[in-house]
Write an enzyme that holds these catalytic residues in place. Structure first.
Site, PDB file in Angstrom:
ATOM      1  N   ASP A 101      56.488 -39.989  -7.370  1.00 55.28           N
ATOM      2  CA  ASP A 101      55.669 -39.326  -8.378  1.00 55.28           C
ATOM      3  C   ASP A 101      55.801 -37.800  -8.303  1.00 55.28           C
ATOM      4  O   ASP A 101      54.831 -37.089  -8.525  1.00 55.28           O
ATOM      5  CB  ASP A 101      54.210 -39.765  -8.199  1.00 55.28           C
ATOM      6  N   SER A 143      43.684 -27.001 -10.448  1.00 52.20           N
ATOM      7  CA  SER A 143      42.896 -28.224 -10.310  1.00 52.20           C
ATOM      8  C   SER A 143      43.816 -29.405 -10.537  1.00 52.20           C
ATOM      9  O   SER A 143      44.817 -29.315 -11.259  1.00 52.20           O
ATOM     10  CB  SER A 143      41.731 -28.238 -11.293  1.00 52.20           C
ATOM     11  N   GLY A 144      43.478 -30.505  -9.883  1.00 51.47           N
ATOM     12  CA  GLY A 144      44.281 -31.721 -10.007  1.00 51.47           C
ATOM     13  C   GLY A 144      43.360 -32.919 -10.080  1.00 51.47           C
ATOM     14  O   GLY A 144      42.150 -32.767 -10.291  1.00 51.47           O
ATOM     15  N   ALA A 145      43.943 -34.111  -9.888  1.00 51.66           N
ATOM     16  CA  ALA A 145      43.161 -35.346  -9.995  1.00 51.66           C
ATOM     17  C   ALA A 145      42.021 -35.375  -8.985  1.00 51.66           C
ATOM     18  O   ALA A 145      40.999 -35.998  -9.224  1.00 51.66           O
ATOM     19  CB  ALA A 145      44.077 -36.537  -9.782  1.00 51.66           C
TER      20      ALA A 145
HETATM   21  P1  AMP Z   1      46.485 -30.708  -6.383  1.00 52.45           P
HETATM   22  O1  AMP Z   1      45.029 -30.992  -6.480  1.00 52.45           O
HETATM   23  O2  AMP Z   1      47.005 -30.787  -4.974  1.00 52.45           O
HETATM   24  O3  AMP Z   1      47.293 -31.525  -7.356  1.00 52.45           O
HETATM   25  O4  AMP Z   1      46.683 -29.169  -6.815  1.00 52.45           O
HETATM   26  C1  AMP Z   1      46.367 -28.727  -8.122  1.00 52.45           C
HETATM   27  C2  AMP Z   1      46.986 -27.365  -8.385  1.00 52.45           C
HETATM   28  O5  AMP Z   1      46.429 -26.400  -7.492  1.00 52.45           O
HETATM   29  C3  AMP Z   1      48.502 -27.294  -8.145  1.00 52.45           C
HETATM   30  O6  AMP Z   1      49.217 -27.678  -9.302  1.00 52.45           O
HETATM   31  C4  AMP Z   1      48.705 -25.834  -7.822  1.00 52.45           C
HETATM   32  O7  AMP Z   1      48.783 -25.084  -9.013  1.00 52.45           O
HETATM   33  C5  AMP Z   1      47.417 -25.435  -7.107  1.00 52.45           C
HETATM   34  N1  AMP Z   1      47.613 -25.522  -5.648  1.00 52.45           N
HETATM   35  C6  AMP Z   1      47.314 -26.568  -4.844  1.00 52.45           C
HETATM   36  N2  AMP Z   1      47.585 -26.293  -3.561  1.00 52.45           N
HETATM   37  C7  AMP Z   1      48.083 -25.038  -3.540  1.00 52.45           C
HETATM   38  C8  AMP Z   1      48.560 -24.167  -2.492  1.00 52.45           C
HETATM   39  N3  AMP Z   1      48.579 -24.565  -1.215  1.00 52.45           N
HETATM   40  N4  AMP Z   1      48.991 -22.942  -2.838  1.00 52.45           N
HETATM   41  C9  AMP Z   1      48.971 -22.553  -4.133  1.00 52.45           C
HETATM   42  N5  AMP Z   1      48.530 -23.303  -5.152  1.00 52.45           N
HETATM   43  C10 AMP Z   1      48.087 -24.543  -4.865  1.00 52.45           C
END
Ligand code: AMP
Length: 405
Positions: free
Chosen positions: A169, A52-54
């Site tokens: 970033d 999960s991210g922002a």
């Molecule tokens: P994001 O919302 O893009 O910052 O993604 C949050 C987290 O989800 C990342 O730190 C990864 O651990 C995981 N993640 C996002 N996209 C991928 C992907 N295409 N393949 C594997 N893990 C992903």
């Protein structure tokens, strides 16, 4: 005759519309993932949360059409405020047109809502990777793997720069890898006009990897992204965050404690109020790179490894330079002896896939109301559906063409 023909056409249109609508409804199903509900096309099965991210939650899934695993990111109401909207729009537009093996590729985009009025969520389907770099940082890597990961980061960054995108970033959570040591950058960083710090989510923004010129609000150039690579490399060697500041002030302290107070000619480049603050900090001599990154941190059981450790340290000392005008450039880093063992012109210069140049005006300097953002983002989703229907996957997004007119 005319009237009944018209009547038939209207009826056929409405029937077609209802059929399409019903078909569309049947194409989707909902499933709870953590605190969120994913409503996805039926071709995507077996959803499992992976991060999960922002912007929200990311799941892995099996795509029955492509017969491979994919990652699906849900952007919930991405138009809800300026910060979310700008980021989602930027990501959507850039992901659609950037095409490089070290930048995450977009496989599909969809929304389960049927009209602009109902429009809520966007789902981005991407190539699935195995882990983010935070997980890799825990591991003991040999020089081969470490230098290969850094090489790929630099190739991805070079490609972004060629498209006019300076990231600013980069951080381990936005870089993903596969077990075969291939690496991809996940996002496109800060918009030039990003409202930093005002993000309206409980999500904590990581700032440990931001360069002095970002921390101190100075002008920046492409090698701003080299600082982050230096911080990430240092963390892979030390297994600890290099500059873990609680805030920008604390972070600046961490930088100067280790690297030393910068010289007077650097201070002269700061604006008056920042300079006064920086000049009033205690003065630090800093440590040599031999002290900061001693031999014990590197694998050193052979002459080859000893050579590699000194090359790695030399690269760190050229990337972790406070004054950007004295810091190594991306091209120079790609030619550094620790990195250039992997040099392949097709990857570095990506000659077969020249990136389209995207200017700030087209993306970053846009200010819109929530309703306008909603429509812009919705149009990008429909544009994807339209273009993939015609078998075109990548190219200039519709919105950029419109903006240029
Ligand atoms: P994001 O919302 O893009 O910052 O993604 C949050 C987290 O989800 C990342 O730190 C990864 O651990 C995981 N993640 C996002 N996209 C991928 C992907 N295409 N393949 C594997 N893990 C992903």
């Amino acid at each position: 005759i005319k009237e009944s023909l018209f009547g038939c056409l209207v009826l056929a249109f409405l029937q077609g519309f209802t059929m399409n609508r019903n078909k569309r409804e049947k194409e989707y199903y909902s499933i709870d993932v953590g605190d969120s509900t994913f409503t996805v096309l039926k071709r995507y099965q077996n959803l499992r949360p992976i991060g999960s991210g922002a912007q929200g939650i990311v799941c892995s899934a099996y795509d029955h059409n492509l017969e491979r695993n994919v990652a699906i990111k849900k952007l919930s109401r991405p138009f809800q405020n300026q910060t979310h909207a700008k980021r989602a729009y930027r990501e959507l537009v850039l992901m659609k047109c950037v095409n490089h093996k070290n930048i995450i590729g977009l496989l599909n985009v969809f929304t389960p809502q049927k009209t602009l009025e109902e429009f809520q969520d966007v789902y981005l389907v991407m190539e699935l990777m195995d882990a983010n770099l935070c997980q890799v940082i825990q591991m003991e890597l040999d020089h081969e793997r470490l230098s290969y990961l850094l090489y790929q980061m630099l190739c991805g960054i070079k490609h972004l720069h060629a498209a006019g995108i300076i990231h600013r970033d980069l951080k381990p959570s936005n870089i993903v890898v596969k077990s075969d040591c291939t690496l991809k950058i996940l996002d496109f960083g800060l918009a030039r006009t990003a409202a930093t710090g005002l993000l309206m989510t409980p999500y904590v923004v990581t700032r440990y990897y931001r360069a002095p010129e970002v921390i101190l609000g100075m002008g920046y150039q492409a090698n701003v992204d080299i600082w982050a690579v230096g911080c990430i490399m240092a963390e892979m060697v030390r297994h600890k965050i290099l500059f873990p500041g609680r805030d920008y002030i604390d972070q600046w302290n961490k930088v100067i404690e280790q690297l030393g107070t910068p010289s007077q000619d650097f201070l002269m480049k700061l604006n008056q109020s920042v300079r006064t603050y920086v000049e009033n900090r205690p003065r630090y001599a800093g440590y040599s790179f031999e002290k900061l990154f001693p031999d014990v941190l590197f694998p050193a059981d052979s002459d080859h490894n000893k050579l590699k450790a000194s090359q790695a340290r030399d690269l760190l000392s050229k990337m972790l330079v406070i004054d950007a005008s004295k810091r190594i450039s991306v091209d120079e880093a790609l030619q550094h002896p620790y990195i250039n063992v992997w040099y392949d012109p097709t990857e570095v210069e990506a000659v077969s896939n020249p990136p389209p140049m995207i200017t700030d005006k087209q993306l970053d300097e846009r200010e819109h109301t929530v309703e306008e953002w909603k429509e812009l983002i919705y149009k990008e989703v429909l544009d994807w559906e339209e273009r993939t229907k015609n078998g075109v996957i990548r190219g200039q997004p519709a919105s950029i063409a419109q903006v240029q007119q």
